[in-house]
Design an enzyme around this catalytic site. Structure first.
Site, PDB file in Angstrom:
ATOM      1  N   SER A 126       5.360  -6.274   9.348  1.00 30.73           N
ATOM      2  CA  SER A 126       5.406  -5.500   8.105  1.00 30.73           C
ATOM      3  C   SER A 126       6.711  -5.792   7.375  1.00 30.73           C
ATOM      4  O   SER A 126       6.982  -6.939   7.051  1.00 30.73           O
ATOM      5  CB  SER A 126       5.194  -4.016   8.407  1.00 30.73           C
ATOM      6  OG  SER A 126       4.895  -3.290   7.237  1.00 30.73           O
ATOM      7  N   GLU A 171      -5.982  -4.021   7.469  1.00 28.60           N
ATOM      8  CA  GLU A 171      -4.609  -3.552   7.306  1.00 28.60           C
ATOM      9  C   GLU A 171      -4.532  -2.175   6.630  1.00 28.60           C
ATOM     10  O   GLU A 171      -3.885  -1.257   7.116  1.00 28.60           O
ATOM     11  CB  GLU A 171      -3.800  -4.559   6.471  1.00 28.60           C
ATOM     12  CG  GLU A 171      -3.582  -5.910   7.119  1.00 28.60           C
ATOM     13  CD  GLU A 171      -2.382  -5.965   8.036  1.00 28.60           C
ATOM     14  OE1 GLU A 171      -1.747  -4.914   8.268  1.00 28.60           O
ATOM     15  OE2 GLU A 171      -2.071  -7.064   8.530  1.00 28.60           O
ATOM     16  N   HIS A 176      -3.297  -1.843  10.150  1.00 28.55           N
ATOM     17  CA  HIS A 176      -1.888  -2.200  10.074  1.00 28.55           C
ATOM     18  C   HIS A 176      -1.138  -1.642  11.285  1.00 28.55           C
ATOM     19  O   HIS A 176      -1.371  -0.517  11.712  1.00 28.55           O
ATOM     20  CB  HIS A 176      -1.289  -1.643   8.779  1.00 28.55           C
ATOM     21  CG  HIS A 176       0.107  -2.105   8.512  1.00 28.55           C
ATOM     22  ND1 HIS A 176       0.427  -3.425   8.309  1.00 28.55           N
ATOM     23  CD2 HIS A 176       1.286  -1.418   8.409  1.00 28.55           C
ATOM     24  CE1 HIS A 176       1.720  -3.533   8.082  1.00 28.55           C
ATOM     25  NE2 HIS A 176       2.269  -2.333   8.155  1.00 28.55           N
TER      26      HIS A 176
END
Length: 515
Positions: free
Chosen positions: A196, A324, A421
């Site tokens: 990320s 995600e 995610h």
């Protein structure tokens, strides 16, 4: 050797001399672990909002038993990460080292972890980043580091360098270069890896002149596509400073304690949609911080810099998760509640081409529900396509890149999270009962296939750190082979071909300030 001599000899092995002074670690399950070693001076007082300064030498032996304090950040931090055994203080800029028993045979490869958290949250001492399994399974040295986040690290203010959080990462990598031999690591075999915002940091490091030569390989997991133009970043900083009743200068902001100043960034993040006419695509993200393309620290967006050859000699591994954006839908209570109006807004806001992009997405996914379109376009815009494009940029420059996609669904929360995610983080570190792992595996236990996939993650990542080969072919613009990570992993053409074609030709760059 007597018992006393053996004990003294064992204790001596726990002491390592760095350039600034000696540190003592602890033996933990076959590893020696050092926590909270400073790599730069505390960025407070006269050093506030400055580039990191070299750490002053100390006398005697420093006990490296506990993680250094987290950098100042939003109040959501403590509830999200479950930090343990962390002191208070200003010594935020520290590193931690996990190293196997030293031997005289050879130096080990080194992996340096950069945490995520939207550039406003994060701490290397979070239990989800416990690197013992990485170091032990891979027989290598793992380093984790702290860097400034939020206003301290990324607000674009007068009188301070841009991207201070990135400069902290460079300083930590310089510490690795200068000291890691003493811990049994090879400074010529360094791999940076992050997820990320950590992956966005890795992508930035590929483009930064100051980071050149500090690592040989890079792994970027779910690269966010948000990089700010200088004008946009300064406008956001003005809003944050105004929230605190201050001007956007280092001198003015330094009059407020850094732990109290975080509230101003948090307040602006909560009302960013009100700035949509100025901040455009950034406004819905609730994230007022990102790397800034300032022309100096970060000369160009990573995709442009990498395509121009900035990291041609760096071996690259990148990938993303299939679903995600699902995590944010679930955490925001929106899953199953997205209607046609919201889907149309998302498509027009994030799809390439605006209104034409909306039509293209609907044609490419004719059976998709409004909720699926809402999720798909934001997964593509925010993580999926920026990640894939980084691999394509490296290939365009004559380099090599390996690509993966995680499609195994998280079992927690009734199985609604999908391959969302951050799922890759507990799988990689094997920390299923810490941080987001508590949500992603809640109520399900840890199924055997999760342990198997976790072992595969670590084997591939550590093999790449050792050899540059994760165990599957490099990506190419013809076959587009990727490693699909699922209960039964397989190598096949990139699964998100429909999305890839929709974004073909789109140029990722810095996000502008709308005039």
């Amino acid at each position: 050797m007597t018992t006393t001599e053996a004990r003294d000899s064992a204790a001596e092995k726990l002491v390592v001399r760095t350039a600034a002074g000696a540190v003592r670690g602890r033996r933990e399950d076959g590893l020696t672990v050092f926590r909270g070693i400073p790599f730069a001076e505390p960025p407070v007082g006269e050093a506030r909002f400055g580039a990191p300064r070299p750490v002053r030498a100390w006398e005697g032996t420093r006990e490296a038993y506990t993680f250094g304090p987290p950098p100042p950040q939003e109040s959501a931090f403590m509830g999200r990460t479950g930090v343990l055994d962390v002191p208070e203080g200003d010594d935020w800029l520290t590193v931690n080292v996990w190293t196997p028993e030293a031997d005289s045979a050879s130096l080990r490869p080194v992996m340096v972890w950069i945490y995520g958290g939207a550039y406003k949250l994060g701490h290397s001492g979070s239990p989800g980043y416990d690197a013992q399994r990485m170091a032990r399974d891979g027989d290598l040295v793992v380093v984790t580091l702290n860097y400034r986040v939020g206003i301290e690290g990324f607000a674009r203010i007068d009188g301070a360098p841009a991207n201070r959080g990135l400069l902290d990462q460079v300083a930590a990598l310089e510490w690795v270069r200068d000291n890691i031999i003493a811990f049994g690591g090879d400074p010529g075999q360094v791999t940076v890896f992050g997820e990320s915002a950590g992956a966005g940091s890795v992508a930035s490091l590929l483009a930064m002149p100051s980071a050149r030569g500090l690592f040989r390989r890079a792994i970027a997991q779910s690269v966010p596509g948000t990089y700010f133009s200088d004008e946009l970043a300064r406008d956001i900083a003005r809003a944050i400073a105004s929230q605190a009743g201050l001007s956007p200068t280092a001198a003015d902001l330094a009059t407020v304690d850094p732990r109290r100043l975080t509230a101003a960034g948090e307040a602006v993040g909560a009302k960013m949609r009100a700035y949509a006419d100025r901040w455009g695509q950034v406004a819905p993200t609730a994230t007022p911080f990102s790397p800034v393309v300032d022309g100096e620290v970060l000369p160009a967006p990573p995709w442009l810099a990498v395509a121009a050859g900035a990291a041609r000699d760096v071996e690259l591994l990148v990938g993303h998760n299939r679903d995600e954006f699902r995590l944010f839908l679930v955490m925001g209570g929106q899953l199953g509640k997205i209607g046609e109006e919201q889907a149309a807004w998302a498509l027009r806001t994030f799809a390439p081409g605006g209104a034409e992009g909306e039509l293209s997405y609907r044609a490419a996914f004719p059976e998709a529900t409004p909720g699926e379109l809402f999720e798909r376009v934001q997964t593509d815009w925010l993580f999926g396509m920026p990640t894939l494009r980084l691999a394509e940029a490296q290939i365009a420059a004559g380099g090599r890149a390996h690509v993966y996609e995680l499609t195994w669904p998280a079992p927690g929360s009734g199985g609604v999270l999908g391959a969302c995610h951050a799922l890759d983080v507990p799988l990689l570190f094997g920390t299923f009962e810490a941080d987001l792992g508590l949500l992603l595996f809640a109520g399900s236990g840890v199924p055997a296939e999760a342990e198997e996939l976790s072992a595969r993650f670590r084997a591939s990542w550590t093999a790449f750190a050792r050899t540059g080969e994760p165990g599957w072919p490099a990506y190419g613009n013809e076959e587009r082979l990727v490693q699909v990570l699922d209960a039964k992993p397989e190598v096949r053409p990139y699964p998100e071909e429909a999305s890839r074609r929709l974004w073909e030709g789109y140029e990722f760059g810095e996000l502008p300030l709308l005039k």
